[in-house]
Write a protein that holds these residues in place. Structure first.
Motif, PDB file in Angstrom:
ATOM      1  N   LYS A 164       0.840  -1.193   0.000  1.00  0.00           N
ATOM      2  CA  LYS A 164       0.000   0.000   0.000  1.00  0.00           C
ATOM      3  C   LYS A 164       0.879   1.248   0.000  1.00  0.00           C
ATOM      4  O   LYS A 164       2.021   1.206   0.441  1.00  0.00           O
ATOM      5  N   GLU A 175       0.052   6.224   4.338  1.00  0.00           N
ATOM      6  CA  GLU A 175      -0.863   7.261   4.788  1.00  0.00           C
ATOM      7  C   GLU A 175      -0.715   7.380   6.297  1.00  0.00           C
ATOM      8  O   GLU A 175      -0.988   6.435   7.042  1.00  0.00           O
ATOM      9  N   LEU A 176      -0.257   8.523   6.755  1.00  0.00           N
ATOM     10  CA  LEU A 176      -0.042   8.756   8.174  1.00  0.00           C
ATOM     11  C   LEU A 176      -1.374   8.776   8.906  1.00  0.00           C
ATOM     12  O   LEU A 176      -2.311   9.443   8.487  1.00  0.00           O
ATOM     13  N   SER A 177      -1.443   8.028  10.003  1.00  0.00           N
ATOM     14  CA  SER A 177      -2.652   8.020  10.823  1.00  0.00           C
ATOM     15  C   SER A 177      -2.278   8.420  12.247  1.00  0.00           C
ATOM     16  O   SER A 177      -1.120   8.304  12.649  1.00  0.00           O
ATOM     17  N   PRO A 178      -3.244   8.883  13.021  1.00  0.00           N
ATOM     18  CA  PRO A 178      -2.963   9.277  14.408  1.00  0.00           C
ATOM     19  C   PRO A 178      -2.358   8.144  15.247  1.00  0.00           C
ATOM     20  O   PRO A 178      -1.596   8.403  16.169  1.00  0.00           O
ATOM     21  N   LYS A 179      -2.675   6.890  14.904  1.00  0.00           N
ATOM     22  CA  LYS A 179      -2.128   5.756  15.650  1.00  0.00           C
ATOM     23  C   LYS A 179      -0.618   5.614  15.463  1.00  0.00           C
ATOM     24  O   LYS A 179       0.035   4.904  16.216  1.00  0.00           O
ATOM     25  N   MET A 180      -0.068   6.286  14.456  1.00  0.00           N
ATOM     26  CA  MET A 180       1.372   6.214  14.170  1.00  0.00           C
ATOM     27  C   MET A 180       2.157   7.320  14.874  1.00  0.00           C
ATOM     28  O   MET A 180       3.352   7.464  14.634  1.00  0.00           O
ATOM     29  N   PRO A 208       5.347   4.525  15.032  1.00  0.00           N
ATOM     30  CA  PRO A 208       4.395   3.486  14.616  1.00  0.00           C
ATOM     31  C   PRO A 208       4.605   2.145  15.336  1.00  0.00           C
ATOM     32  O   PRO A 208       5.225   1.224  14.810  1.00  0.00           O
ATOM     33  N   ASP A 227       7.137  11.375   0.874  1.00  0.00           N
ATOM     34  CA  ASP A 227       6.282  10.946   1.992  1.00  0.00           C
ATOM     35  C   ASP A 227       6.996  11.144   3.317  1.00  0.00           C
ATOM     36  O   ASP A 227       6.409  11.626   4.300  1.00  0.00           O
ATOM     37  N   GLN A 285       5.239  13.917   5.464  1.00  0.00           N
ATOM     38  CA  GLN A 285       4.337  13.321   6.447  1.00  0.00           C
ATOM     39  C   GLN A 285       5.059  12.891   7.717  1.00  0.00           C
ATOM     40  O   GLN A 285       4.631  13.221   8.815  1.00  0.00           O
TER      41      GLN A 285
END
Length: 131
Positions: free
Chosen positions: A2, A5-10, A19, A54, A58
């Motif tokens: 994939k 995509e940075l997510s708050p969980k990371m 992460p 990225d 990010q």
């Protein structure tokens, strides 16, 4: 594989890239990163490819033209600065789910077949250097 995509969980509570449960491995050559991802893809669903852009925009919260230094927030900050420095040199990265020491060793057995520049595994409270 994939796209990243940075997510708050990371992120850590301080908002720094952290992460948990992933290995983050950087490669000087994009083709080597892609080769490792292809070889691991059957066993490790959820592998993410990060381009230098990225990482800069990010992960490092910087753009590729910026000379802005990231704030010092301990080990996580120093690690992110290393990622940014390598991304500025054109290095790509893979984020690979690594839930155990055995999984990490299987990942690194594949990674070691090609030149890699930096590898870390994120535990709940510790960042582990991988060689």
């Amino acid at each position: 594989m994939k796209d990243f995509e940075l997510s708050p969980k990371m992120l850590s509570l301080g908002g720094v890239f952290y992460p948990t449960g992933y290995a983050f491995i950087m490669f000087p050559d994009a083709a080597d990163a892609a080769q490792v991802a292809r070889e691991l893809d059957a066993d490790h669903e959820g592998i993410m490819l990060l381009t230098p852009a990225d990482i800069l925009t990010q992960v490092g919260k910087a753009d590729d033209q910026s000379d802005v230094a990231l704030p010092s927030v301990g080990t996580e900050g120093a690690t992110v600065r290393k990622y940014v420095d390598l991304a500025r040199e054109g290095h790509h990265a893979l984020m690979i789910p690594a839930s155990s020491q055995d999984a990490t060793e299987r990942i690194m057995a594949v990674v070691r077949k090609v030149p890699f520049s930096y590898a870390q595994r994120y535990h709940l409270l510790v960042i582990e250097d991988l060689e």
